[in-house]
Motif scaffolding. Structure first.
Motif, PDB file in Angstrom:
ATOM      1  N   SER A 119     -25.032 -75.860  33.199  1.00 22.05           N
ATOM      2  CA  SER A 119     -26.258 -76.586  32.853  1.00 22.05           C
ATOM      3  C   SER A 119     -26.795 -77.397  34.026  1.00 22.05           C
ATOM      4  CB  SER A 119     -26.002 -77.513  31.657  1.00 22.05           C
ATOM      5  OG  SER A 119     -25.188 -78.619  32.022  1.00 22.05           O
ATOM      6  N   LYS A 120     -25.943 -77.620  35.037  1.00 16.39           N
ATOM      7  CA  LYS A 120     -26.370 -78.376  36.210  1.00 16.39           C
ATOM      8  C   LYS A 120     -26.459 -77.482  37.448  1.00 16.39           C
ATOM      9  CE  LYS A 120     -24.273 -82.559  34.333  1.00 16.39           C
ATOM     10  NZ  LYS A 120     -25.546 -83.097  33.877  1.00 16.39           N
ATOM     11  N   GLY A 121     -26.406 -76.169  37.220  1.00 15.23           N
ATOM     12  CA  GLY A 121     -26.526 -75.234  38.320  1.00 15.23           C
ATOM     13  C   GLY A 121     -25.268 -75.054  39.128  1.00 15.23           C
ATOM     14  N   ALA A 122     -24.129 -75.474  38.594  1.00 18.15           N
ATOM     15  CA  ALA A 122     -22.850 -75.330  39.295  1.00 18.15           C
ATOM     16  C   ALA A 122     -22.008 -74.271  38.598  1.00 18.15           C
ATOM     17  CB  ALA A 122     -22.102 -76.664  39.326  1.00 18.15           C
ATOM     18  N   SER A 123     -20.955 -73.823  39.280  1.00 12.47           N
ATOM     19  CA  SER A 123     -20.112 -72.762  38.743  1.00 12.47           C
ATOM     20  C   SER A 123     -18.657 -73.193  38.699  1.00 12.47           C
ATOM     21  CB  SER A 123     -20.233 -71.493  39.585  1.00 12.47           C
ATOM     22  OG  SER A 123     -19.252 -70.545  39.217  1.00 12.47           O
ATOM     23  N   ILE A 124     -17.987 -72.907  37.596  1.00 11.01           N
ATOM     24  CA  ILE A 124     -16.564 -73.223  37.461  1.00 11.01           C
ATOM     25  C   ILE A 124     -15.720 -72.341  38.375  1.00 11.01           C
ATOM     26  CG2 ILE A 124     -16.087 -71.597  35.587  1.00 11.01           C
ATOM     27  CD1 ILE A 124     -14.324 -73.746  34.306  1.00 11.01           C
ATOM     28  N   GLY A 125     -16.282 -71.240  38.866  1.00 16.32           N
ATOM     29  CA  GLY A 125     -15.567 -70.360  39.772  1.00 16.32           C
ATOM     30  C   GLY A 125     -15.556 -70.833  41.208  1.00 16.32           C
ATOM     31  N   ASN A 126     -16.283 -71.908  41.512  1.00 11.87           N
ATOM     32  CA  ASN A 126     -16.355 -72.447  42.869  1.00 11.87           C
ATOM     33  C   ASN A 126     -15.560 -73.750  42.918  1.00 11.87           C
ATOM     34  OD1 ASN A 126     -17.205 -73.876  45.228  1.00 11.87           O
ATOM     35  ND2 ASN A 126     -19.038 -72.595  45.319  1.00 11.87           N
ATOM     36  N   ILE A 127     -14.415 -73.734  43.617  1.00 12.39           N
ATOM     37  CA  ILE A 127     -13.533 -74.904  43.627  1.00 12.39           C
ATOM     38  C   ILE A 127     -14.242 -76.135  44.179  1.00 12.39           C
ATOM     39  CG2 ILE A 127     -11.473 -75.880  44.717  1.00 12.39           C
ATOM     40  CD1 ILE A 127     -10.070 -73.262  44.350  1.00 12.39           C
ATOM     41  N   GLU A 128     -15.044 -75.951  45.220  1.00 11.40           N
ATOM     42  CA  GLU A 128     -15.746 -77.102  45.799  1.00 11.40           C
ATOM     43  C   GLU A 128     -16.735 -77.703  44.804  1.00 11.40           C
ATOM     44  OE1 GLU A 128     -15.370 -78.944  48.465  1.00 11.40           O
ATOM     45  OE2 GLU A 128     -13.562 -77.774  48.827  1.00 11.40           O
ATOM     46  N   GLU A 129     -17.427 -76.861  44.057  1.00 15.03           N
ATOM     47  CA  GLU A 129     -18.367 -77.375  43.062  1.00 15.03           C
ATOM     48  C   GLU A 129     -17.634 -78.058  41.906  1.00 15.03           C
ATOM     49  OE1 GLU A 129     -21.002 -74.264  41.870  1.00 15.03           O
ATOM     50  OE2 GLU A 129     -22.031 -74.201  43.812  1.00 15.03           O
ATOM     51  N   VAL A 130     -16.462 -77.563  41.546  1.00 17.33           N
ATOM     52  CA  VAL A 130     -15.656 -78.235  40.521  1.00 17.33           C
ATOM     53  C   VAL A 130     -15.256 -79.623  41.008  1.00 17.33           C
ATOM     54  CG1 VAL A 130     -13.481 -78.185  39.239  1.00 17.33           C
ATOM     55  CG2 VAL A 130     -14.796 -76.088  39.511  1.00 17.33           C
ATOM     56  N   ARG A 131     -14.848 -79.722  42.260  1.00 17.47           N
ATOM     57  CA  ARG A 131     -14.468 -81.024  42.816  1.00 17.47           C
ATOM     58  C   ARG A 131     -15.659 -81.977  42.860  1.00 17.47           C
ATOM     59  NH1 ARG A 131     -10.901 -78.363  47.741  1.00 17.47           N
ATOM     60  NH2 ARG A 131      -9.011 -77.952  46.500  1.00 17.47           N
ATOM     61  N   GLN A 132     -16.817 -81.450  43.224  1.00 16.59           N
ATOM     62  CA  GLN A 132     -18.021 -82.290  43.219  1.00 16.59           C
ATOM     63  C   GLN A 132     -18.369 -82.735  41.805  1.00 16.59           C
ATOM     64  OE1 GLN A 132     -21.329 -80.457  45.249  1.00 16.59           O
ATOM     65  NE2 GLN A 132     -20.044 -79.761  46.952  1.00 16.59           N
ATOM     66  N   PHE A 133     -18.208 -81.838  40.848  1.00 19.25           N
ATOM     67  CA  PHE A 133     -18.481 -82.177  39.451  1.00 19.25           C
ATOM     68  C   PHE A 133     -17.561 -83.310  38.991  1.00 19.25           C
ATOM     69  CE2 PHE A 133     -18.468 -81.572  34.834  1.00 19.25           C
ATOM     70  CZ  PHE A 133     -19.803 -81.301  34.577  1.00 19.25           C
ATOM     71  N   ALA A 134     -16.277 -83.228  39.346  1.00 16.82           N
ATOM     72  CA  ALA A 134     -15.324 -84.276  38.974  1.00 16.82           C
ATOM     73  C   ALA A 134     -15.619 -85.595  39.689  1.00 16.82           C
ATOM     74  CB  ALA A 134     -13.905 -83.819  39.287  1.00 16.82           C
ATOM     75  N   ALA A 135     -16.158 -85.495  40.903  1.00 16.13           N
ATOM     76  CA  ALA A 135     -16.458 -86.691  41.697  1.00 16.13           C
ATOM     77  C   ALA A 135     -17.844 -87.247  41.404  1.00 16.13           C
ATOM     78  CB  ALA A 135     -16.327 -86.369  43.182  1.00 16.13           C
ATOM     79  N   ASP A 136     -18.456 -86.813  40.310  1.00 19.29           N
ATOM     80  CA  ASP A 136     -19.785 -87.261  39.894  1.00 19.29           C
ATOM     81  C   ASP A 136     -20.860 -86.841  40.891  1.00 19.29           C
ATOM     82  OD1 ASP A 136     -21.058 -88.392  37.713  1.00 19.29           O
ATOM     83  OD2 ASP A 136     -21.344 -90.324  38.701  1.00 19.29           O
TER      84      ASP A 136
END
Length: 508
Positions: A415-432
């Protein structure tokens, strides 16, 4: 024991060789590349796609979607799990393995031969093998540890053991803590044990307790493997963890004080207690340590760890081989005094293994439909920390909380244009790194763990604890009895309070 290990060796072999064959064909197949190029033609060329992500996601999008009626086997299995022990107990206990496998095969065959979708069954099998390898190894290793507590069963003693169990569950997982402490908890309350003792144990030790580390509960571990930092859960979940445990501890204390029979048993009153704790089978703590260390041997986290590559995604198998090997060795060399003292047998893990092979096999359409809606424009517009809390929570109670966690995390990120398959984007998601993303992740994490206690099937240890209790002669409530008598009047109000205190009135 040999049959148990053999069964899962066969399952693992199916995954291993099936995935290798698929990988070989995949290397020569250009369909996925055409999907990706077609996406580029529609204006997606500006997006950065990580290694393996574009291939895996494009292939996933190319699979046909399951029809809504395909959730019927899943619903039917849940109804039989709920009603079988209550209305046709003999038939159910004799035939539940055939029923669970039969329903799973119906759905899997439809995916393979009607939809032409190999992707979903392979992923479901991989997740199941990871799930059952961890549960089985923790169950068997902890079964070789005998804990004797020579202390009078009082409400305070029981609450203390439950809180200790909740703390330990963050170190050896809710499964490890449950299997280690459920028998001592039953023995502590001998002559006094009732169903509510076991239910609160499930609430506090088998579920909510393991909210602080990725080791604690399977959903959090899956999040860690996707890229969420190890200490993220401790940093964000501890206030809700303390709040929920205190509320449950207070509720248990007064219930135990009112309904516990130990205080009125004159024979128990005359017993002299040493207040000492004894341990037999200490070497099995070493086996538990190996299991916990092995959980980090994931090829998606540590480069160089051997893996099965399927559609651009790495599947672990070294970790599962270690866990199943430890399961065998820890039982083979266990202290027989501990095995006999615990009245250890394989029926609880056997029941979990068959029930959850049915659940993992049949819930694919349900998770797919939920995930597809959440990622759609209408669904994405509905995604907030509040809807994620209740959506993740309610489905975690009935769909198993680990895959539910991943589906809602994927939907929230999409919903925010990020992908759970991208580790860096997951880390950014967790880091707000995206608007409200850390708070949304907190809602998903807390809900998946806490609501896993709503039913017997919400989390793997629940069924094992129930089975061990029944083997000790404790009459446990049925599937619906558990929900009506305990989840709705006791757990749900606490979950509502958690929402009101930590989520409902937060403006972002």
């Amino acid at each position: 024991m040999k049959n148990f290990i053999l069964s899962f060796s066969i399952l693992f072999g199916i995954l291993f060789f099936g995935a290798l064959e698929t990988q070989s064909a995949y290397a020569e197949n250009t369909d996925t590349e055409q999907v990706y190029l077609a996406q580029a033609d529609h204006g997606d060329t500006d997006q950065t796609v990580s290694h393996g992500e574009s291939i895996g996601e494009a292939a996933e999008e190319d699979h046909h979607t399951a029809p809504i009626w395909l959730v019927i086997p899943f619903v039917a299995l849940l109804l039989m799990i709920a009603t079988g022990p209550l209305f046709y107990e003999h038939f159910w206990h004799k035939n539940y393995p055939k029923i669970a496998i039969g329903f799973a095969l119906m759905v899997v065959f439809y995916y393979l031969f009607v939809l032409g979708n190999v992707h979903a069954p392979v992923h479901a099998m991989a997740e199941y093998i990871q799930f059952i390898a961890l549960l089985a190894s923790l169950y068997i290793a902890s079964g070789g540890i005998l804990i004797e507590i020579d202390k009078k069963a009082t409400p305070f003693a029981n609450v203390s053991l439950l809180i200790i169990g909740a703390l330990i569950s963050n170190l050896i997982g809710t499964t490890g803590a449950s299997m280690l402490l459920i028998r001592p908890f039953i023995r502590l309350n001998k002559g006094n044990i009732q169903a509510y003792h076991i239910i609160f144990f499930i609430f506090m030790v088998s579920n909510i307790g393991g909210s602080l580390t990725p080791i604690g509960d399977p959903p959090l571990f899956l999040g860690f493997l996707k890229g969420i930092p190890f200490f993220w859960t401790l940093e964000h979940n501890w206030p809700a963890w303390i709040f929920a445990l205190i509320a449950l501890a207070v509720a248990f204390y007064f219930i135990d004080k009112k309904f516990g029979r130990a205080n009125g048993n004159s024979e128990l009153e005359e017993t002299t207690y040493t207040n000492k704790l004894s341990l037999i089978g200490m070497k099995n703590f070493g086996w538990l340590f190996i299991i916990i260390c092995s959980v980090f041997l994931d090829p998606n986290v540590i480069e160089g760890v051997p893996a099965i590559v399927y559609e651009g995604q790495k599947f672990s198998y070294i970790r599962e081989i270690i866990m199943l090997s430890v399961a065998f060795l820890s039982y083979r060399f266990a202290d027989q005094r501990a095995i006999k003292g615990n009245e250890f047998n394989f029926e609880p893990i056997r029941e979990v293994a068959f029930i959850f092979v049915g659940i993992f096999g049949t819930m694919m359409p349900a998770l797919e439909l939920v995930g597809a809606f959440a990622k759609s424009p209408d669904g994405a517009a509905m995604i907030t920390h509040n809807t994620l809390y209740w959506g993740t929570g309610l489905l975690s109670g009935f769909l198993d909380n680990a895959p539910t966690y991943l589906n809602f995390l994927a939907a929230a990120m999409a919903s925010k244009g990020a992908s759970i398959g991208n580790i860096e984007e997951v880390r950014q998601f967790a880091a707000d790194g995206y608007h409200d993303s850390a708070f949304e992740l907190m809602a998903i994490a807390i809900a998946s763990v806490f609501f896993g206690a709503m039913t017997y099937i919400g989390n793997g240890p629940n069924f094992m604890v129930k089975s061990i209790a029944e083997q000790n002669g404790i009459k446990m409530p049925s599937f619906f009895g558990y929900i009506i008598r305990f989840s709705l009047p006791i757990l749900l109000p606490i979950l509502i309070l958690v929402w009101l205190v930590f989520f409902a009135f937060v403006e972002v």
